[in-house]
Design a protein around this motif. Structure first.
Motif, PDB file in Angstrom:
ATOM      1  N   MET B   1      40.902  25.620  32.058  1.00 39.40           N
ATOM      2  CA  MET B   1      40.436  26.461  33.052  1.00 39.40           C
ATOM      3  C   MET B   1      39.804  27.869  32.833  1.00 39.40           C
ATOM      4  O   MET B   1      40.252  28.058  31.715  1.00 39.40           O
ATOM      5  CB  MET B   1      41.437  26.959  34.259  1.00 39.40           C
ATOM      6  N   GLU B   3      40.392  30.644  33.708  1.00 37.81           N
ATOM      7  CA  GLU B   3      41.397  31.704  33.671  1.00 37.81           C
ATOM      8  C   GLU B   3      41.805  32.000  32.409  1.00 37.81           C
ATOM      9  O   GLU B   3      42.138  33.263  31.942  1.00 37.81           O
ATOM     10  CB  GLU B   3      42.707  31.192  34.656  1.00 37.81           C
ATOM     11  N   ASN B   4      42.090  31.189  31.441  1.00 42.49           N
ATOM     12  CA  ASN B   4      42.318  31.250  30.134  1.00 42.49           C
ATOM     13  C   ASN B   4      41.348  32.136  29.111  1.00 42.49           C
ATOM     14  O   ASN B   4      41.790  33.067  28.387  1.00 42.49           O
ATOM     15  CB  ASN B   4      42.692  29.824  29.355  1.00 42.49           C
ATOM     16  N   LEU B   6      39.379  34.212  30.654  1.00 42.01           N
ATOM     17  CA  LEU B   6      39.436  35.644  31.278  1.00 42.01           C
ATOM     18  C   LEU B   6      40.982  36.348  30.589  1.00 42.01           C
ATOM     19  O   LEU B   6      40.870  37.587  30.688  1.00 42.01           O
ATOM     20  CB  LEU B   6      39.599  35.748  32.763  1.00 42.01           C
ATOM     21  N   SER B   7      41.797  35.591  30.365  1.00 41.39           N
ATOM     22  CA  SER B   7      43.195  36.235  30.237  1.00 41.39           C
ATOM     23  C   SER B   7      43.106  36.910  28.578  1.00 41.39           C
ATOM     24  O   SER B   7      43.705  37.893  28.328  1.00 41.39           O
ATOM     25  CB  SER B   7      44.262  35.140  30.183  1.00 41.39           C
ATOM     26  N   PRO B  10      41.789  41.267  28.299  1.00 39.28           N
ATOM     27  CA  PRO B  10      42.498  42.388  28.462  1.00 39.28           C
ATOM     28  C   PRO B  10      43.511  42.585  27.838  1.00 39.28           C
ATOM     29  O   PRO B  10      44.239  43.750  27.458  1.00 39.28           O
ATOM     30  CB  PRO B  10      43.041  42.049  29.978  1.00 39.28           C
ATOM     31  N   VAL B  11      44.219  41.674  27.156  1.00 38.21           N
ATOM     32  CA  VAL B  11      45.542  41.749  26.495  1.00 38.21           C
ATOM     33  C   VAL B  11      45.353  42.480  25.028  1.00 38.21           C
ATOM     34  O   VAL B  11      46.156  43.276  24.762  1.00 38.21           O
ATOM     35  CB  VAL B  11      46.016  40.229  25.779  1.00 38.21           C
ATOM     36  N   GLY B 216      39.218  38.931  51.813  1.00 37.45           N
ATOM     37  CA  GLY B 216      39.382  38.391  50.170  1.00 37.45           C
ATOM     38  C   GLY B 216      40.110  37.126  50.406  1.00 37.45           C
ATOM     39  O   GLY B 216      39.945  36.176  49.546  1.00 37.45           O
ATOM     40  N   ASN B 217      41.121  36.910  51.040  1.00 40.42           N
ATOM     41  CA  ASN B 217      42.080  35.673  51.304  1.00 40.42           C
ATOM     42  C   ASN B 217      42.647  35.744  52.573  1.00 40.42           C
ATOM     43  O   ASN B 217      43.881  36.251  52.738  1.00 40.42           O
ATOM     44  CB  ASN B 217      43.140  35.883  50.112  1.00 40.42           C
ATOM     45  N   LEU B 219      43.988  33.322  54.362  1.00 40.05           N
ATOM     46  CA  LEU B 219      45.156  32.648  54.539  1.00 40.05           C
ATOM     47  C   LEU B 219      46.255  33.399  53.712  1.00 40.05           C
ATOM     48  O   LEU B 219      47.362  33.396  54.258  1.00 40.05           O
ATOM     49  CB  LEU B 219      45.069  31.127  53.686  1.00 40.05           C
ATOM     50  N   GLY B 220      46.037  33.893  52.586  1.00 34.91           N
ATOM     51  CA  GLY B 220      47.008  34.456  51.967  1.00 34.91           C
ATOM     52  C   GLY B 220      47.301  35.973  52.662  1.00 34.91           C
ATOM     53  O   GLY B 220      48.462  36.193  52.529  1.00 34.91           O
ATOM     54  N   GLY B 284      35.436  40.854  51.505  1.00 29.83           N
ATOM     55  CA  GLY B 284      36.309  41.131  50.607  1.00 29.83           C
ATOM     56  C   GLY B 284      35.747  42.292  49.703  1.00 29.83           C
ATOM     57  O   GLY B 284      36.576  42.888  49.101  1.00 29.83           O
ATOM     58  N   ARG B 341      33.060  45.780  31.178  1.00 33.24           N
ATOM     59  CA  ARG B 341      34.330  46.033  31.768  1.00 33.24           C
ATOM     60  C   ARG B 341      35.347  45.205  30.755  1.00 33.24           C
ATOM     61  O   ARG B 341      36.584  45.688  30.492  1.00 33.24           O
ATOM     62  CB  ARG B 341      34.605  45.600  32.926  1.00 33.24           C
TER      63      ARG B 341
END
Lengths: 263, 342
Positions: B1, B3-4, B6-7, B10-11, B216-217, B219-220, B284, B341
């Motif tokens: 995905m 997400e990996n 993006l992850s 920042p680390v 933004g969400n 349902l959440g 959002g 960023r």
């Protein structure tokens, strides 16, 4: 009541739930002890999600009884279940991508600059940072927008938020789904931390038997809306669980293959 | 995905190869450009420079006053639209409420009530229109685009009926008129004050936070316990009241109450200003200050081209193209900023 039931935070007896002609749950009786991590496994359609939705107050069972802390209750709504300390972390996570980590942590529980009706962002930021650090949740900064985080980090924050809201019973709906090994270990570590603290009791749905056996105290296998197996994690194995699920699959497959074999 | 992907950045922030000597000016520029409103400020300044070079009258006192009048009413409306757009809705009827509110005030005053009481009555009627929009959208699940399209015609017809289609003069009570829009800069002062207050509401209050969460969400946010229906209905009311107030200010400024004032023109200008200022139509995301600046850019274009003597026909062509260019620039700069960023 006997001594053992006083430490049971959840007990269900004969839960039945039907959707039209489909019987999703067919007499589920399970229990969860204080501070325990219970792994709920089973093939797709076995009724895991239905069970979680009943325990979270989202669905009502057609039959059966639910006891929380030894008292019989009717979980009539999500907010009522929440008032009893039951929090669910869904797969969709309920996080708002556009908000920072600390605003997500404090959503609906904001601290204000009393007597002004303004948000006390400094305090929320500090508390979120301290809490996530104590939980070992590693993120770049609590100011980061959630959209920028990885799946594992998002899941960690959703779980941390549920625990921070003073949940005593945590229902995790596939917290390890669609996650790589590194991401998954983030969540495993967080659950381990919670287990060591012993404040919350956890029911967790999962597909990966190896991870379930590694992290859970006890495993329940759900099949055809019933608990087909209930063993401490140490007394069962990936092989046994796989065998139980596959055996049934094989029976079904053989039945289907018979006309082919006769050709 | 994804997400990996993006992850990772920042680390590990330290090993990023920093350029030899970080120029302090460059760092300030970078910091500025990372602000959400930065791109629109750049566009506004570029336009001001262009028009000033084209016509020295652009930055004259008189023209600045004209410009402020262009900006004020639209900016007040766009502050309300931003709140609605952020929570995922839109109000097309605000331009009609803009025309209705001063008439309510006028008739209440004619009936013998004090002017200020009439003004408050006008705003209450606006709030009721917003409540109506909100209830139909939230409770009956009609998309707000359709709901407010309906109220657009409904309110327009109502205004034309009660006014019988004729404009009237604003009641004259001296100081009240001056404060409420008639004095040279009073309308823009109201607009700036409302922008500041609404930005504080958006960024520093529960209401603002829950508005962003709702958009933004959806349902959440409701799973967490945010009362999303209340947030949406409240923002419909807020948008209508701001629209009505803008209409009243404008009526006092021109000393006339026109049943055909505002309309879809001012509503679309306000929505365009909000979107140019960085508000997402998908919900959002957005800021009130951005919407003010977006409205400012639109007003600079309109005013600047008028000064250059561009004909009314070609003006709309240029304005449309300019909106597109401003939007493209805005999107490009935002992508560039987001890339910076990481």
């Amino acid at each position: 009541m006997s001594e053992s039931t006083t430490t049971e935070v959840i007990r269900t007896e004969g839960l039945v739930k039907r959707f039209g002609a489909v019987t999703a749950l067919n007499g589920v009786s399970l229990y969860l002890r204080q501070g325990e991590v219970l792994g709920l496994v089973g093939d797709n359609g076995a009724g895991k999600s239905t069970l979680i939705k009943i325990l979270t107050g989202f669905l009502q069972p057609d039959e059966g009884r639910i006891f929380i802390d030894g008292r019989e209750v009717r979980l009539r709504s999500v907010s009522y279940a929440r008032s009893l300390g039951i929090e669910t972390v869904y797969q969709d996570l309920a996080l708002v991508n556009e908000l920072s980590v600390y605003h997500n942590m404090f959503l609906k529980r904001e601290t204000l600059l009393n007597p002004l009706p303004l948000l006390n962002n400094w305090r929320m930021r500090r508390l979120a940072r301290e809490y996530l650090e104590s939980m070992g949740v590693n993120i770049p900064s609590v100011d980061t927008e959630v959209a920028q985080l990885s799946g594992g980090q998002r899941q960690s924050i959703a779980i941390a938020r549920a625990v921070y809201s003073r949940a005593r019973i945590l229902l995790l709906d596939e917290p390890l789904a669609a996650m790589g090994a590194k991401e998954g270990s983030l969540i495993m570590n967080l659950i381990r931390t919670l287990k060591n603290e012993g404040q919350v009791s956890i029911i967790m749905i999962a597909h990966n038997y190896a991870q379930v056996l590694e992290i859970c105290d006890r495993v329940n296998l759900l099949q055809h809306g019933r608990i087909a197996l209930d063993k401490p994690a140490g007394q069962t194995s990936v092989e046994e669980l796989t065998e139980l699920v596959m055996r049934e699959y094989r029976v079904g497959a053989n039945q289907r293959q018979q006309p082919l074999a006769g050709r | 995905m994804a997400e990996n992907v993006l992850s990772a950045p920042p680390v590990q922030t330290e090993p990023e190869p920093t350029p030899e000597r970080p120029n302090p000016w460059l760092r300030v520029a970078r910091l500025f450009l990372r602000q959400r409103e930065a791109s629109i400020v750049v566009v506004a300044i570029a336009l001001i420079i262009y028009f000033q070079f084209s016509n020295q009258a652009f930055l004259s006192t008189q023209n600045i006053r004209t410009l402020s009048q262009f900006v004020a009413a639209t900016a007040i409306i766009s502050a309300g639209e931003v709140m609605l757009l952020i929570c995922g809705e839109i109000d097309l009827s605000v331009g009609q409420v803009y025309a209705l509110a001063p008439f309510i005030m006028y008739f209440a005053n004619q009936a013998g009530l004090p002017l200020l009481v009439g003004l408050i009555l006008g705003l209450i009627v606006c709030a009721l229109v917003g409540l109506f929009n909100g209830l139909i959208t939230v409770m009956l699940k009609v998309p707000s685009f359709i709901t407010t399209l309906g109220t657009l015609f409904l309110i327009n017809g109502l205004t034309l009926t009660i006014s019988q289609g004729f404009p009237v003069l604003t009641p004259s009570e001296g100081l009240i008129n001056e404060i409420l829009g008639h004095a040279s800069y009073s309308e823009i002062i109201w607009a700036i004050a409302i922008t500041i207050v609404m930005q504080v509401v958006l960024s520093w209050t529960r209401w603002g936070l829950h508005t962003v969460a709702t958009g933004g969400n959806l349902l959440g946010a409701s799973e967490v316990g945010v009362n999303v229906a209340r947030i949406k209905i409240g923002n419909f009311m807020l948008c209508s009241v701001l629209g009505g107030f803008a209409g009243i200010l404008e009526a006092f400024r021109i000393t006339s109450i026109d049943p055909l004032a505002g309309g879809t023109d001012i509503m679309f200008m306000a929505v365009a200003g909000a979107v140019i200022g960085g508000t997402a139509l998908t919900g959002g995301l957005g800021t009130i200050v951005g919407a003010f600046l977006g409205t400012l850019v639109l007003s600079i274009l309109r005013d600047g081209f008028t000064l250059l003597g561009v004909s009314a026909f070609t003006f709309d062509i240029i304005l449309g193209a300019a909106i597109l260019v401003a939007m493209i620039l805005n999107v490009r700069l935002r992508l560039w900023r987001e890339a910076g960023r990481e």
